[in-house]
Scaffold this active site. Sequence first.
Site, short mmCIF file in Angstrom:
data_model
loop_
_atom_site.label_atom_id
_atom_site.label_comp_id
_atom_site.label_asym_id
_atom_site.label_seq_id
_atom_site.Cartn_x
_atom_site.Cartn_y
_atom_site.Cartn_z
N VAL A 10 0.86 -1.20 0.00
CA VAL A 10 0.00 0.00 0.00
C VAL A 10 0.89 1.24 0.00
O VAL A 10 1.69 1.44 0.93
CB VAL A 10 -0.93 0.00 1.23
N HIS A 32 3.13 3.53 6.30
CA HIS A 32 2.56 2.85 7.47
C HIS A 32 3.67 2.12 8.21
O HIS A 32 4.60 1.60 7.60
CB HIS A 32 1.45 1.87 7.08
P1 5GP Z 1 2.72 -3.48 3.24
O1 5GP Z 1 2.98 -4.79 2.55
O2 5GP Z 1 2.39 -2.38 2.28
O3 5GP Z 1 3.80 -3.10 4.21
O4 5GP Z 1 1.48 -3.73 4.17
C1 5GP Z 1 0.15 -3.43 3.83
C2 5GP Z 1 -0.73 -4.02 4.90
O5 5GP Z 1 -2.03 -3.47 4.74
C3 5GP Z 1 -0.87 -5.54 4.84
O6 5GP Z 1 -0.43 -6.11 6.07
C4 5GP Z 1 -2.37 -5.76 4.59
O7 5GP Z 1 -2.89 -6.87 5.28
C5 5GP Z 1 -2.98 -4.45 5.07
N1 5GP Z 1 -4.21 -4.08 4.41
C6 5GP Z 1 -4.46 -4.09 3.06
N2 5GP Z 1 -5.70 -3.66 2.81
C7 5GP Z 1 -6.26 -3.36 4.02
C8 5GP Z 1 -7.53 -2.85 4.40
O8 5GP Z 1 -8.42 -2.60 3.59
N3 5GP Z 1 -7.74 -2.66 5.73
C9 5GP Z 1 -6.79 -2.93 6.67
N4 5GP Z 1 -7.09 -2.70 7.94
N5 5GP Z 1 -5.56 -3.41 6.33
C10 5GP Z 1 -5.31 -3.61 5.02
#
Ligand code: 5GP
Length: 128
Positions: A106, A110
């Site tokens: 995303v 974060h």
């Molecule tokens: P990244 O891989 O970008 O570090 O982590 C993205 C995180 O966002 C993942 O752990 C995934 O499970 C979480 N995530 C993706 N879509 C959503 C959503 O719609 N709501 C929530 N609460 N988490 C999400």
Amino acid sequence: MPYAYDDQNIFAKILRGEIPNKTVYESAHSLAFHDIQPQAPVHVLVIPKGPYVTYDHFAAEASDAEIADYSRAIAEVCRIVDVAPGNDGGGYRLISNAGEAGVQEVPHLHVHVLGGRVLGRMLKRFDD
Ligand code: 5GP
């Protein structure tokens, strides 16, 4: 290089209230909510409310107030979900994935707050 922020990413939609979330903590410049696919008993995402893609983007362009708020929000979340070691919590790990090599899903900054069990080593040795 300018940072291009895509305001259609899922966390931008959460911030606009277009998608629900399970909020853990909210402050002037930050929001924390449970990850939809938890990878540990505690798995909370902490995001700044401003449009920043990665940590380096945030550090370069956010105001001092945003940076202070975000830094304290992460610590506050650790206390709220009871993983701060001084609070009888068992400890935690913070992860912020960025870009292709970091496997960022995303494109809105974060920090993952993970805890609630012994998490194991951070990474395998890269030459294994
Ligand atoms: P990244 O891989 O970008 O570090 O982590 C993205 C995180 O966002 C993942 O752990 C995934 O499970 C979480 N995530 C993706 N879509 C959503 C959503 O719609 N709501 C929530 N609460 N988490 C999400």
